[in-house]
Design an enzyme around this catalytic site. Structure first.
Site, PDB file in Angstrom:
ATOM      1  N   ASN A 147       8.267   0.114  -6.139  1.00  0.00           N
ATOM      2  CA  ASN A 147       7.565   1.229  -6.781  1.00  0.00           C
ATOM      3  C   ASN A 147       7.833   1.350  -8.278  1.00  0.00           C
ATOM      4  O   ASN A 147       6.972   1.829  -9.023  1.00  0.00           O
ATOM      5  CB  ASN A 147       7.956   2.551  -6.108  1.00  0.00           C
ATOM      6  CG  ASN A 147       7.545   2.614  -4.648  1.00  0.00           C
ATOM      7  OD1 ASN A 147       6.520   2.068  -4.264  1.00  0.00           O
ATOM      8  ND2 ASN A 147       8.358   3.270  -3.824  1.00  0.00           N
ATOM      9  N   HIS A 180      -6.984  -4.571  -1.226  1.00  0.00           N
ATOM     10  CA  HIS A 180      -6.893  -5.338  -2.472  1.00  0.00           C
ATOM     11  C   HIS A 180      -8.268  -5.811  -2.947  1.00  0.00           C
ATOM     12  O   HIS A 180      -8.363  -6.662  -3.816  1.00  0.00           O
ATOM     13  CB  HIS A 180      -5.939  -6.525  -2.304  1.00  0.00           C
ATOM     14  CG  HIS A 180      -4.502  -6.128  -2.243  1.00  0.00           C
ATOM     15  ND1 HIS A 180      -3.490  -7.006  -1.914  1.00  0.00           N
ATOM     16  CD2 HIS A 180      -3.896  -4.928  -2.462  1.00  0.00           C
ATOM     17  CE1 HIS A 180      -2.334  -6.364  -1.932  1.00  0.00           C
ATOM     18  NE2 HIS A 180      -2.553  -5.103  -2.256  1.00  0.00           N
ATOM     19  N   ARG A 206      -2.603   3.229  -2.683  1.00  0.00           N
ATOM     20  CA  ARG A 206      -1.304   2.543  -2.640  1.00  0.00           C
ATOM     21  C   ARG A 206      -0.163   3.547  -2.451  1.00  0.00           C
ATOM     22  O   ARG A 206       0.816   3.262  -1.744  1.00  0.00           O
ATOM     23  CB  ARG A 206      -1.114   1.747  -3.932  1.00  0.00           C
ATOM     24  CG  ARG A 206       0.122   0.863  -3.940  1.00  0.00           C
ATOM     25  CD  ARG A 206       0.024  -0.183  -5.042  1.00  0.00           C
ATOM     26  NE  ARG A 206       1.216  -1.012  -5.097  1.00  0.00           N
ATOM     27  CZ  ARG A 206       2.143  -0.944  -6.059  1.00  0.00           C
ATOM     28  NH1 ARG A 206       1.994  -0.082  -7.049  1.00  0.00           N
ATOM     29  NH2 ARG A 206       3.194  -1.730  -6.031  1.00  0.00           N
TER      30      ARG A 206
END
Length: 328
Positions: A93, A192, A61
């Site tokens: 973030n 994911h 990520r």
């Protein structure tokens, strides 16, 4: 043409070719200057995974969120300073990106082995590949030669990174803006297949979807009940749920079969299959039926993403500490 002109023209061509080659990433960039770079990165990540299985998903990520803002330049790793507003504090973030300690451990190991050679931007690319392959996913030859930025772009991080709350049209536009197509979008969403998400990223689907007073109708009813237990209406927004409820720490194609069962955790996940007439639907179905096709596309899409506007040649720097600019 005089011999002097010929020599001058040849020099121009050579300079052009040299400049082009310096702008090309390649898999053997460190073969002489740091030949063990891949095994060093992999070793640190293997240790990190023993203490926290989430680290692999967190590291990929970081690479993703880095590349979507000013290209793959390591800017996401910079802390706040007098001249830098950190991307770590941007909405996509803040209180969610993690794995920075693992990056620091990798950097320390590499500085001990080959000081001043491997960029933080390349560390993120290598860490993403190692994280995927260690979780059972594909491996690929990571193209290298990126250099590190001396600035961050917090405003860009707020606007450029795809959001779990966005619809397919909005997400497609963000991928297109960095030169990635629909196959890249579906393949990279497949990351994911491991990792976790906080309740705040999907709770809007569980109770009052789009102001309807009801849950998102695309959610599988038994999956909905499970998620409502995990994320009660007035519960903690930071409680974690598995992005893939079937094999949460394994990199496989179950993410896509989950979508077919209406078990996509994030709105942005389920949109790939539930958006009527979308070009993404056939790709999801293909990846669900054929893990090899997914793995091949994922590896290629990671290479494509890693090619977004890298700093090369004499641009940027090789940071000795990924958190700050040299001399800063």
């Amino acid at each position: 043409m005089s011999s002097q002109l010929r020599v001058a023209a040849l020099l121009v061509v050579l300079l052009f070719l040299l400049e082009r080659s310096s702008a090309q990433l390649n898999a053997t960039f460190y073969s002489i200057s740091c030949p063990n770079v891949s095994s060093i990165v992999r070793g640190v990540i293997q240790q990190a995974l023993q203490s926290d299985a989430r680290n692999g998903a967190s590291l990929i990520r970081l690479h993703f969120h880095d590349c979507f803002v000013n290209g793959c330049d390591g800017s996401i790793l910079l802390d706040n300073s007098g001249s830098i507003q950190s991307e770590k504090d941007a909405a996509p973030n803040a209180n969610s990106t993690r794995g920075f300690d693992v990056v620091d451990d990798i950097k320390t190991a590499l500085e001990n082995s080959c000081p001043g050679v491997v960029s933080c931007a390349d560390i993120l690319a290598l860490a993403a590949e190692a994280s995927v392959s260690l979780a059972g996913g594909p491996s690929w030859n990571v193209l290298l030669g990126r250099r590190d930025s001396t600035t961050a772009n917090q405003a860009g991080a707020n606007t450029s990174i795809p959001s779990p709350f966005e619809n397919l049209t909005e997400i497609t536009a963000k991928f297109s803006a960095v030169g990635l197509d629909t196959t890249d979008l579906v393949a990279l969403s497949g990351a994911h297949t491991f990792g976790r998400a906080q309740c705040r990223t999907f709770s809007s689907r569980l109770y009052n979807f789009s102001g309807s007073g009801n849950p998102d109708p695309t959610l599988n009813s038994s999956y909905l009940a499970t998620l409502q237990q995990t994320c009660p209406q007035n519960g903690s927004s930071t409680t974690l749920a598995n992005l893939d409820p079937t094999t949460p720490d394994t990199f496989d194609n179950n993410y896509f079969s989950n979508l077919e069962n209406n078990q996509g955790l994030l709105l942005s996940d389920q949109e790939l299959l539930s958006t009527s007439g979308a070009a993404t639907i056939s790709i999801v179905n293909n990846f669900s039926a054929n893990q090899t096709a997914f793995f091949q596309s994922f590896a290629q899409s990671m290479i494509n993403m890693g090619n977004i506007s890298p700093l090369t040649g004499s641009s940027g720097q090789i940071r000795s500490d990924c958190k700050k600019v040299n001399g800063g």
